[in-house]
Write an enzyme that holds these catalytic residues in place. Structure first.
Site, mmCIF file in Angstrom:
data_model
loop_
_atom_site.group_PDB
_atom_site.id
_atom_site.type_symbol
_atom_site.label_atom_id
_atom_site.label_comp_id
_atom_site.label_asym_id
_atom_site.label_seq_id
_atom_site.Cartn_x
_atom_site.Cartn_y
_atom_site.Cartn_z
ATOM 1 N N ALA A 41 4.975 47.227 -2.624
ATOM 2 C CA ALA A 41 4.728 48.661 -2.769
ATOM 3 C C ALA A 41 3.257 48.962 -3.035
ATOM 4 O O ALA A 41 2.767 50.037 -2.679
ATOM 5 C CB ALA A 41 5.599 49.232 -3.891
ATOM 6 N N THR A 42 2.533 48.024 -3.635
ATOM 7 C CA THR A 42 1.097 48.256 -3.855
ATOM 8 C C THR A 42 0.428 48.474 -2.507
ATOM 9 O O THR A 42 -0.336 49.433 -2.314
ATOM 10 C CB THR A 42 0.476 47.042 -4.582
ATOM 11 O OG1 THR A 42 1.058 46.949 -5.883
ATOM 12 C CG2 THR A 42 -1.037 47.168 -4.697
ATOM 13 N N GLN A 72 10.742 52.527 -8.110
ATOM 14 C CA GLN A 72 11.699 52.349 -9.208
ATOM 15 C C GLN A 72 13.028 53.054 -8.952
ATOM 16 O O GLN A 72 14.023 52.736 -9.594
ATOM 17 C CB GLN A 72 11.094 52.844 -10.531
ATOM 18 C CG GLN A 72 9.902 52.034 -11.013
ATOM 19 C CD GLN A 72 10.274 50.614 -11.424
ATOM 20 O OE1 GLN A 72 11.437 50.250 -11.580
ATOM 21 N NE2 GLN A 72 9.266 49.774 -11.612
ATOM 22 N N SER A 84 9.740 48.473 -2.758
ATOM 23 C CA SER A 84 9.438 47.055 -2.827
ATOM 24 C C SER A 84 10.708 46.227 -2.990
ATOM 25 O O SER A 84 11.652 46.646 -3.663
ATOM 26 C CB SER A 84 8.531 46.863 -4.050
ATOM 27 O OG SER A 84 8.122 45.552 -4.162
ATOM 28 N N HIS A 117 11.213 43.287 -4.579
ATOM 29 C CA HIS A 117 11.552 42.584 -5.832
ATOM 30 C C HIS A 117 12.100 43.492 -6.923
ATOM 31 O O HIS A 117 12.559 43.017 -7.946
ATOM 32 C CB HIS A 117 10.372 41.738 -6.352
ATOM 33 C CG HIS A 117 9.201 42.482 -6.902
ATOM 34 N ND1 HIS A 117 8.735 42.288 -8.176
ATOM 35 C CD2 HIS A 117 8.386 43.402 -6.343
ATOM 36 C CE1 HIS A 117 7.663 43.040 -8.376
ATOM 37 N NE2 HIS A 117 7.436 43.728 -7.281
ATOM 38 N N CYS A 155 1.984 45.760 -15.025
ATOM 39 C CA CYS A 155 0.706 45.557 -14.354
ATOM 40 C C CYS A 155 -0.470 45.710 -15.306
ATOM 41 O O CYS A 155 -1.536 45.185 -15.061
ATOM 42 C CB CYS A 155 0.572 46.555 -13.207
ATOM 43 S SG CYS A 155 2.086 46.683 -12.250
HETATM 44 N N1 PMP Z 1 4.970 51.485 -7.796
HETATM 45 C C1 PMP Z 1 5.726 51.403 -8.890
HETATM 46 C C2 PMP Z 1 6.313 52.657 -9.474
HETATM 47 C C3 PMP Z 1 5.987 50.165 -9.487
HETATM 48 O O1 PMP Z 1 6.730 50.106 -10.587
HETATM 49 C C4 PMP Z 1 5.414 48.998 -8.910
HETATM 50 C C5 PMP Z 1 5.647 47.641 -9.514
HETATM 51 N N2 PMP Z 1 5.208 47.507 -10.837
HETATM 52 C C6 PMP Z 1 4.621 49.146 -7.764
HETATM 53 C C7 PMP Z 1 4.430 50.403 -7.231
HETATM 54 C C8 PMP Z 1 3.996 47.959 -7.106
HETATM 55 O O2 PMP Z 1 4.946 47.206 -6.433
HETATM 56 P P1 PMP Z 1 4.642 45.738 -5.910
HETATM 57 O O3 PMP Z 1 4.820 44.849 -7.093
HETATM 58 O O4 PMP Z 1 5.656 45.487 -4.847
HETATM 59 O O5 PMP Z 1 3.264 45.713 -5.363
#
Ligand code: PMP
Length: 386
Positions: free
Chosen positions: A71-72, A180, A200, A202, A326
């Site tokens: 998702a990042t 989420q 995402s 995971h 994060c």
């Molecule tokens: N958006 C949200 C709301 C998240 O909670 C996260 C994961 N912490 C991300 C984006 C990033 O996802 P990814 O770990 O797949 O890069």
């Protein structure tokens, strides 16, 4: 001692059925999904199935799924990819104050580079987007409004359909980070009129490092790639595909579609029991975020007088986190909680519990007992609530 994992919002455990779906791909599949020969075609067919499964989870067209590395990356592609195309007359980005760093930092970077104007909409004490403030920023210069569906730290749900209406009212696109919410509550991109949706694998019991940006034809047509190369994924995300990870993402999406309704009822009951047990065992426990409008699996709790980092280390083997994963490990208070009006001290006393598919009643009881004991111990050592 039993380990208890209550950090699903950081990453959910891999479902053994997802692992099972990936194993044959890992063991037997050879080739690049872009190759024309039969090996490549077999890989491409697996990706095609996953594309349909992922699209079905969010009620979108499979042709709108752009696979990427989480998702990042999906959020970066949405915001930076749109900014590449933006005209000088329409180059404003509007985001909420509680977005994930991948949205907040992409938008900030574009702003610092002089490539976009930026407005940040505040939230209420309950963590809910201030729609009036959002409206006050909207004009014909807005290219995109980016508001998350559910907050990772508090679980608070935003009024996505209203945001979509407001954004479209000024001709802007609506991007939603639904990382989420997807797989936890039903979400239809079509019904909610979302243009670009990021999520995402995971977080839905698949592997980390795989995700998707799902878009309407119109929105994807406005994007420029961020990663350039051989033109994979409609030219929007070059790079040979991670077929096993994507096949697992598809399997995880199918399981979520079939099971999330029942799962969310079970998980919500466990989450409510957790909060009730902690409140019965301790004084000075406060919930952060609007309890009536949040994900079924999340509770963000403040234990008055207790340093959250100390608590997290003291309730090991129960895994919970302070702030978002994060930003864990830094000494910064949670930006989300500060945006909701908590003081720095209050933010430093707050812990996120996030439950999920494999959480059991026994684990919830153990987490309650361990947390009560740890909070009492810390308060004894540090002089109580004060
Ligand atoms: N958006 C949200 C709301 C998240 O909670 C996260 C994961 N912490 C991300 C984006 C990033 O996802 P990814 O770990 O797949 O890069």
């Amino acid at each position: 001692m039993n380990e208890v994992y209550l950090d699903y919002n950081a990453s959910a455990p891999l479902d053994p059925r997802v692992a099972e779906a990936m194993m044959p791909v890992l063991a037997h599949c050879v080739g690049n999904a872009s190759s024309a020969h039969r090996f490549g075609r077999r890989q491409a067919a697996l990706v095609g199935t996953a594309r349909q499964q992922v699209a079905a989870l969010v009620d979108a067209s499979s042709s709108g799924v752009v696979f990427c590395a989480g998702a990042t990356e999906a959020n970066n592609l949405a915001l930076i990819g749109l900014a590449e195309e933006a005209s000088p007359e329409r180059n404003r980005i509007v985001i909420s104050a509680v977005e994930h760093a991948s949205v907040a930092e992409s938008a900030r970077w574009l702003h610092v580079q002089g490539r976009a104007k930026l407005d940040v909409v505040g939230v209420t004490r309950g963590g809910y987007l201030d729609l009036d403030e959002l409206e006050s920023y909207l004009g014909t210069d807005v290219a995109v409004v980016s508001v998350m569906a559910a907050n990772s730290e508090t679980g608070v749900l935003n009024p996505i359909a209203d945001v979509a209406d407001l954004a479209h009212g000024v001709g802007a696109l609506f991007h939603c980070d639904a990382t989420q919410m997807v797989g936890r509550l039903p979400l239809s991109m079509t019904e909610l009129d979302v243009d670009l949706l990021a999520f995402s694998s995971h977080k839905i019991c698949g592997l980390a490092g795989v995700g998707a940006l799902v878009g309407t034809r119109h929105a994807l047509g406005r994007l420029q790639p961020v990663i350039h190369g051989g033109g994979h994924e409609r030219g929007l995300r070059s790079g040979s595909l991670n077929v096993a990870g994507i096949a697992g993402f598809g399997a995880a999406a199918s399981l979520a579609l079939q099971e999330s309704a029942q799962e969310s009822v079970r998980v919500e009951a466990f989450r409510n029991r957790l909060v009730e047990g902690l409140r019965a065992g301790l004084v000075g426990v406060y919930e952060n975020g609007d309890a009536a409008r949040r994900l079924p699996n999340t509770a963000n709790l403040r234990f008055a007088g207790v340093d959250a980092e100390a608590l997290v280390s003291n309730i090991d083997p129960v895994a919970v986190s302070t702030g978002s994963a994060c930003s864990s490990g830094t000494v910064e208070p949670s930006r989300v909680l500060l945006a909701m009006g908590l003081s720095q001290d209050e933010a430093f006393e707050s812990v996120r519990f996030s439950l999920g598919r494999f959480t059991t009643a026994g684990e919830v009881e153990l987490a309650i007992a361990q947390t009560v004991e740890a909070v009492e111990r810390i308060r004894d050592l540090t002089g109580g609530i004060g």
